[in-house]
Design an enzyme around this catalytic site. Sequence first.
Site, PDB file in Angstrom:
ATOM      1  N   ALA A   1       6.332   4.179  -4.461  1.00 54.56           N
ATOM      2  CA  ALA A   1       6.072   2.740  -4.476  1.00 54.56           C
ATOM      3  C   ALA A   1       5.143   2.305  -5.606  1.00 54.56           C
ATOM      4  O   ALA A   1       4.950   1.112  -5.808  1.00 54.56           O
ATOM      5  CB  ALA A   1       5.491   2.305  -3.135  1.00 54.56           C
TER       6      ALA A   1
ATOM      7  N   ASP B   1       8.533   8.659  -0.971  1.00 55.14           N
ATOM      8  CA  ASP B   1       8.261   7.227  -1.027  1.00 55.14           C
ATOM      9  C   ASP B   1       7.555   6.953  -2.359  1.00 55.14           C
ATOM     10  O   ASP B   1       6.399   7.332  -2.544  1.00 55.14           O
ATOM     11  CB  ASP B   1       7.364   6.868   0.165  1.00 55.14           C
ATOM     12  CG  ASP B   1       7.093   5.378   0.248  1.00 55.14           C
ATOM     13  OD1 ASP B   1       7.629   4.620  -0.576  1.00 55.14           O
ATOM     14  OD2 ASP B   1       6.334   4.977   1.153  1.00 55.14           O
TER      15      ASP B   1
ATOM     16  N   TRP C   1       0.584   5.211   4.947  1.00 50.04           N
ATOM     17  CA  TRP C   1       0.824   3.777   5.023  1.00 50.04           C
ATOM     18  C   TRP C   1       1.222   3.467   6.471  1.00 50.04           C
ATOM     19  O   TRP C   1       2.104   4.142   7.022  1.00 50.04           O
ATOM     20  CB  TRP C   1       1.963   3.443   4.050  1.00 50.04           C
ATOM     21  CG  TRP C   1       2.246   1.996   3.902  1.00 50.04           C
ATOM     22  CD1 TRP C   1       1.345   0.971   3.880  1.00 50.04           C
ATOM     23  CD2 TRP C   1       3.545   1.398   3.748  1.00 50.04           C
ATOM     24  NE1 TRP C   1       1.992  -0.213   3.711  1.00 50.04           N
ATOM     25  CE2 TRP C   1       3.335   0.014   3.629  1.00 50.04           C
ATOM     26  CE3 TRP C   1       4.841   1.893   3.705  1.00 50.04           C
ATOM     27  CZ2 TRP C   1       4.379  -0.880   3.460  1.00 50.04           C
ATOM     28  CZ3 TRP C   1       5.882   1.004   3.529  1.00 50.04           C
ATOM     29  CH2 TRP C   1       5.659  -0.362   3.406  1.00 50.04           C
TER      30      TRP C   1
ATOM     31  N   LYS D   1       5.295  -3.361  -6.973  1.00 51.28           N
ATOM     32  CA  LYS D   1       3.988  -3.288  -7.633  1.00 51.28           C
ATOM     33  C   LYS D   1       4.134  -3.199  -9.145  1.00 51.28           C
ATOM     34  O   LYS D   1       3.505  -3.938  -9.883  1.00 51.28           O
ATOM     35  CB  LYS D   1       3.201  -2.070  -7.136  1.00 51.28           C
ATOM     36  CG  LYS D   1       3.194  -1.884  -5.640  1.00 51.28           C
ATOM     37  CD  LYS D   1       2.352  -2.922  -4.945  1.00 51.28           C
ATOM     38  CE  LYS D   1       2.733  -3.202  -3.502  1.00 51.28           C
ATOM     39  NZ  LYS D   1       3.063  -2.121  -2.632  1.00 51.28           N
TER      40      LYS D   1
END
Length: 394
Positions: free
Chosen positions: A210, A208, A127, A243
């Site tokens: 997400a 991470d 990312w 999300k």
Amino acid sequence: MFETLSKATLDKIFVLMAEYAADPRTDKIDLGVGVYKDETGNTPIMSAVRKAEKRMNETARTKTYVGVVGNRGFSSAVVDLALGGVVDAGRIRTVNGNGGTGALMVLAHVLGRARPGGRIYISDPSWPNHWPLVEAAGLVPHSYPYFDPRTRQVDFGAMMGVLDGLTPDDIVLLHGCCHNPTGASLSPEQWDTIAASLARTGAFPLIDLAYLGFGDGIEADAYGTRRVVAAVPEAMVAFSASKNFGLYRERAGVAIAIARNAADADIVSSQMQNVLRASISQTPDHGAEIVRIILGDAALRAEWEAELTAMRERMKRLREKLAEAIRQRSNATDFDFLARHTGMFSLLGLPEDVVARLKVDDGVYMINDSRINVAGIPEDRIGELADRLLAAVG
Ligand code: PMP
């Protein structure tokens, strides 16, 4: 004052969004921006979220400060959801983040204080925020190989070639599931290997997380994170509710630190609070409270899980349909990787000139590294999209 400044580079995604909006073609296709979309192209407010929000608005009596660690009920529900009880609660400390990015920012700054100028290994590609975010925290990013553009799968041998050589001073940033931007995720066996490697080398994992629930389901998607945090004495996890709860603009996230023991955990907690106090002081609570209500209420939780399942299954179906349409038209299996990838993204592995041609000639918009958002695939025009992709790759 400002004469000393020069223009900072803005994320290319914003430029792409503006170009898409200005494109007058009615048959244009947006595979760019990284948010979930339903079949009408809308990013919906989940029904469990609406209900929790209504309940919150009806019962809330104040908007006063929550406190620097944020909404504790939200954090502990997220810890249960993500870690599933594999680590003793006495070793865990949390603060809320301004979304997952804010959580990552707090954790990176604490690591920057623990290891000023320390090396942090980031997947190639990753990312785009990861590099500037860790640099701002005083860490020095290095990359580890991740994606094999030939197979469009993880180049696991090359990845482990770097990870196995790390030292206890090194930090490694891992995507918990649904790797952004590639969509090529790690298998449970590969996670086992990574966990064993980290336990052996002593390198510090920063995970991470997400997209929990966007790949193969909550439990399956949490496998890697749980495996790693159970295998090592110290770790950190940045959780995003953007999300999986569709709460993007509400900025709900949790920074989770796992220490060797309660005394170390208290020190890390004070550092996380100090980073927050010295930057944004306190985090938003609107989305955090909504998630707390949902996860703490059996009926709302079941409703949320069902909605999350529907989103995940829609993305899987779109992947399979596009791969199938391309296979039928070209008699080739080149794009079958689309169905093997997980989550919202796939890196198509197309050169930049092909990506540019697709935009200019065909009105198909994607990030210039050829990342597509599969939720943007128009289900009723998959044949058309397959034709345009095949024509562009020649
Ligand atoms: N990590 C990764 C890999 C992401 O793709 C994102 C969102 N694009 C985030 C973290 C954080 O998202 P947010 O700050 O909106 O919660």
